[in-house]
Write a protein that holds these residues in place. Structure first.
Motif, PDB file in Angstrom:
ATOM      1  N   GLY A 153       0.809  -1.213   0.000  1.00 56.88           N
ATOM      2  CA  GLY A 153       0.000   0.000   0.000  1.00 56.88           C
ATOM      3  C   GLY A 153       0.842   1.263   0.000  1.00 56.88           C
ATOM      4  O   GLY A 153       1.914   1.300   0.617  1.00 56.88           O
ATOM      5  N   ARG A 154       0.388   2.259  -0.692  1.00 56.25           N
ATOM      6  CA  ARG A 154       1.081   3.552  -0.738  1.00 56.25           C
ATOM      7  C   ARG A 154       0.170   4.627  -0.174  1.00 56.25           C
ATOM      8  O   ARG A 154      -1.055   4.598  -0.371  1.00 56.25           O
ATOM      9  CB  ARG A 154       1.458   3.910  -2.180  1.00 56.25           C
ATOM     10  CG  ARG A 154       2.389   2.902  -2.829  1.00 56.25           C
ATOM     11  CD  ARG A 154       3.769   2.961  -2.216  1.00 56.25           C
ATOM     12  NE  ARG A 154       4.619   1.907  -2.731  1.00 56.25           N
ATOM     13  CZ  ARG A 154       5.916   1.799  -2.464  1.00 56.25           C
ATOM     14  NH1 ARG A 154       6.489   2.681  -1.678  1.00 56.25           N
ATOM     15  NH2 ARG A 154       6.634   0.822  -2.964  1.00 56.25           N
ATOM     16  N   LEU A 155       0.760   5.579   0.527  1.00 54.15           N
ATOM     17  CA  LEU A 155      -0.029   6.688   1.049  1.00 54.15           C
ATOM     18  C   LEU A 155      -0.593   7.505  -0.103  1.00 54.15           C
ATOM     19  O   LEU A 155       0.098   7.724  -1.107  1.00 54.15           O
ATOM     20  CB  LEU A 155       0.848   7.586   1.926  1.00 54.15           C
ATOM     21  CG  LEU A 155       1.356   6.960   3.228  1.00 54.15           C
ATOM     22  CD1 LEU A 155       2.390   7.877   3.873  1.00 54.15           C
ATOM     23  CD2 LEU A 155       0.206   6.691   4.185  1.00 54.15           C
ATOM     24  N   PRO A 156      -1.835   7.964   0.014  1.00 56.04           N
ATOM     25  CA  PRO A 156      -2.386   8.810  -1.048  1.00 56.04           C
ATOM     26  C   PRO A 156      -1.607  10.108  -1.150  1.00 56.04           C
ATOM     27  O   PRO A 156      -1.050  10.608  -0.163  1.00 56.04           O
ATOM     28  CB  PRO A 156      -3.834   9.050  -0.603  1.00 56.04           C
ATOM     29  CG  PRO A 156      -3.908   8.665   0.822  1.00 56.04           C
ATOM     30  CD  PRO A 156      -2.797   7.719   1.088  1.00 56.04           C
ATOM     31  N   LEU A 157      -1.556  10.653  -2.346  1.00 56.83           N
ATOM     32  CA  LEU A 157      -0.756  11.829  -2.641  1.00 56.83           C
ATOM     33  C   LEU A 157      -1.091  13.004  -1.720  1.00 56.83           C
ATOM     34  O   LEU A 157      -0.206  13.733  -1.274  1.00 56.83           O
ATOM     35  CB  LEU A 157      -0.942  12.225  -4.114  1.00 56.83           C
ATOM     36  CG  LEU A 157       0.136  13.127  -4.721  1.00 56.83           C
ATOM     37  CD1 LEU A 157       1.518  12.492  -4.644  1.00 56.83           C
ATOM     38  CD2 LEU A 157      -0.212  13.467  -6.161  1.00 56.83           C
TER      39      LEU A 157
END
Length: 203
Positions: free
Chosen positions: A192-196
């Protein structure tokens, strides 16, 4: 494969197929690393390439021994370090990699000036810029390997066995990282990646 696809499909692979890699392929990846930007064009990176099977076994045995010594040190103090188990797992992942690249930093300056920078990390500002430069070189290598159909694993668990690896390489240059390269034998999922909007402030 274009750059955007390489960026989006690059993964940290922990499972590799039995597959040999030739030195010319490795040189293409390392050349990409050498084209990275660096502070004042110091190009502080230096790469040790391990792709001979016997050499790889000797290196991993040194790394295992270093991790074991660290673990025993903390056990003698009745301190439990769960993170050391992760380092042991990393060594197992490294076993089937076709090649291991050890990345060191060549100090290319004689003087360090006191510029009044109160850097809140355990490094001087000029050292930080060299590490940033090396990080850019590593990323170039990872992306080039991805473009060429290889999987990679960027390894920082070398620090659990630092003195043993230093002895193996017979160097006093700072060792920054290791990169494992091989054919992935299963697809790794994108973590998972943090939202921009959570990682930027537009000023």
């Amino acid at each position: 494969m274009d750059l955007d696809e390489a960026i989006r499909t690059r993964r940290s692979n922990r499972n590799f197929e039995e597959h040999e890699i030739n030195i010319q392929e490795l040189k293409k990846m390392l050349e990409s690393g050498s084209l990275a930007p660096s502070a004042k064009n110091r190009q502080p990176w230096f790469f040790y390439v391990i792709y001979n099977e016997d050499c790889k076994k000797n290196f991993l045995e040194s790394m295992r021994q270093g991790i074991l010594e660290l673990e025993q040190l903390y056990k003698s103090k009745n301190i439990v370090r769960p993170d050391i188990a992760g380092a042991k797992y990393t060594v197992k992942s490294m076993e089937k990699a076709a090649a291991i690249i050890l990345v060191t930093c060549k100090k290319k300056y004689a003087d360090i000036y006191e510029d009044g920078v109160q850097w809140p990390l355990q490094a001087r500002d000029i050292e930080v810029t060299d590490i940033l430069s090396i990080g850019a070189a590593i990323q170039n290598i990872l992306l080039k390997a991805t473009e060429m159909g290889y999987g990679t694993l960027w390894v920082c668990d070398i620090f659990y066995a630092y003195s043993r690896i230093e002895e193996f390489l017979q160097t006093k240059d700072p060792i920054v990282s290791a990169i494992c390269i091989g054919k992935p034998n299963q697809e790794s999922r994108m973590p998972g990646r943090l939202p921009l909007n959570e990682i930027i402030t537009i000023i």
